[in-house]
Design a protein around this motif. Sequence first.
Motif, short mmCIF file in Angstrom:
data_model
loop_
_atom_site.label_atom_id
_atom_site.label_comp_id
_atom_site.label_asym_id
_atom_site.label_seq_id
_atom_site.Cartn_x
_atom_site.Cartn_y
_atom_site.Cartn_z
N GLU A 179 0.85 -1.25 0.80
CA GLU A 179 0.32 0.27 0.13
C GLU A 179 0.68 1.07 -0.34
O GLU A 179 0.39 2.31 -0.87
CB GLU A 179 -0.96 0.33 1.42
CG GLU A 179 -2.08 1.06 0.76
CD GLU A 179 -2.69 1.05 2.58
OE1 GLU A 179 -3.50 2.24 1.97
OE2 GLU A 179 -2.55 0.03 3.23
N ALA A 180 1.90 1.69 0.73
CA ALA A 180 3.08 2.29 1.08
C ALA A 180 3.89 2.90 -0.65
O ALA A 180 3.69 3.48 -1.10
CB ALA A 180 4.38 2.35 1.98
N ILE A 181 3.50 2.12 -1.26
CA ILE A 181 4.61 1.90 -2.97
C ILE A 181 2.94 2.44 -3.87
O ILE A 181 3.49 3.43 -4.29
CB ILE A 181 4.99 0.83 -3.41
CG1 ILE A 181 6.31 0.01 -2.80
CG2 ILE A 181 5.27 1.01 -4.69
CD1 ILE A 181 6.49 -1.39 -2.94
N THR A 182 1.92 1.89 -3.84
CA THR A 182 0.85 2.65 -4.31
C THR A 182 0.21 3.73 -3.93
O THR A 182 0.09 4.89 -5.00
CB THR A 182 -0.53 1.45 -4.29
OG1 THR A 182 -0.58 0.17 -4.32
CG2 THR A 182 -1.57 1.93 -5.41
N ARG A 183 0.14 4.24 -3.29
CA ARG A 183 0.34 5.77 -2.36
C ARG A 183 1.21 6.83 -3.10
O ARG A 183 0.64 7.84 -2.79
CB ARG A 183 0.17 5.76 -0.36
CG ARG A 183 -1.33 4.92 -0.45
CD ARG A 183 -2.11 5.37 -0.91
NE ARG A 183 -3.95 4.53 -0.39
CZ ARG A 183 -5.11 4.58 -1.29
NH1 ARG A 183 -5.12 5.44 -1.84
NH2 ARG A 183 -6.23 4.16 -0.66
N SER A 184 2.62 6.77 -2.71
CA SER A 184 3.52 7.25 -2.79
C SER A 184 3.41 7.05 -4.59
O SER A 184 3.51 8.31 -5.04
CB SER A 184 5.01 5.60 -2.66
OG SER A 184 5.35 6.21 -1.73
N ILE A 185 3.00 6.08 -5.33
CA ILE A 185 3.31 6.49 -6.58
C ILE A 185 1.83 7.23 -6.85
O ILE A 185 2.37 8.51 -8.13
CB ILE A 185 2.57 5.70 -7.64
CG1 ILE A 185 3.91 4.86 -7.89
CG2 ILE A 185 2.34 5.81 -9.12
CD1 ILE A 185 5.23 4.90 -8.04
N GLN A 186 0.58 7.45 -5.81
CA GLN A 186 -0.97 8.42 -5.71
C GLN A 186 0.08 10.03 -5.43
O GLN A 186 -0.77 10.95 -6.62
CB GLN A 186 -1.45 8.32 -6.16
CG GLN A 186 -2.60 6.80 -5.67
CD GLN A 186 -3.54 6.01 -4.67
OE1 GLN A 186 -3.76 6.08 -3.66
NE2 GLN A 186 -5.49 7.03 -5.75
N LEU A 187 1.13 9.81 -4.58
CA LEU A 187 1.26 10.97 -3.90
C LEU A 187 2.14 12.06 -5.35
O LEU A 187 1.95 13.18 -5.60
CB LEU A 187 2.29 10.97 -2.80
CG LEU A 187 1.40 10.27 -1.92
CD1 LEU A 187 2.32 10.39 -0.59
CD2 LEU A 187 0.31 12.11 -1.53
#
Length: 210
Positions: A60-68
Motif C-alpha cells: 500500500e505504501a508503494i501504491t500511495r507513493s505513486i499516487q502522491l
Amino acid sequence: MKTQAVITGDIINFTKLPPAKRKSLIEDTAHLLKNWITEKVNAEIFRGDSYQVLFDQASEAITRSIQLVCWFKKHSDEKNKLSLGTRISIGIGEVSYIGKNVLNSDGEAFHLSGRNFDIMKDDEFLAIHTNDNEKNTGIEIILNFVNKYISNWTPGQAEVIFLLLEGKIQQEIAEELSLSQPSVNSRLRSAGWKEFEPAMKYLAYLVQQG
C-alpha cells in the motif's frame, strides 16, 4: 514486531507557489493522507512542505507513493510554467513504538525512510529500502526504470493515473475529468502505464518477500 512501511517525502517547488496556493495545497494534502489510514495520527505534515505516513502494508505504501507523485504533478501551475513534484523515501521494517503521532514514533522503518530520504539524488522521485542489502539491490534496479517513467509524466497523465490507482475504471475516470474514454486510454498509453504497472506490482511483491 510486525513489518510496516514509513514514507517520508517533501514537495518539489512548493515555496515557489503563492501563499494562498501553498496553504490550500497543504490542507488538501493533509486531508488526503489522513483519509488513507485508520489512525489519523499516523500521517502528519511538518516543516511546511514535508510529510510522513505510516502504513501497515509495504504494497500500500508503494501504491500511495505513486499516487502522491501524481497528486503533486496534477497540482502543477501550467499557466505559469511551475511544475510541482515530490521525492519519497519508503522504509520497510519493524516499528519499535508509536508516539503521540507518526513524527514521535521510532523503529527500523523510520530510520530507513528518514536517513535514505536525506541522501536521495535530484533525479530520484521514489526510493525504497529494507534491511536486506541483496533485496535492496534488486529494488534499486527496478526503481531506475520507475523513476525515469515518473519524470516524464504530464499533469494530465498524472490525474488519470491517480484515479486509476484509487480503483476507478476508465469510464468512471472519463466522467470525473469530463473526458472521453478514448482520451483517458490515450493518456495512460502515452504515460507508459502498460509497462509501468507490472514494474510497480513486482516491487510490491519483492518487498514483501521474507
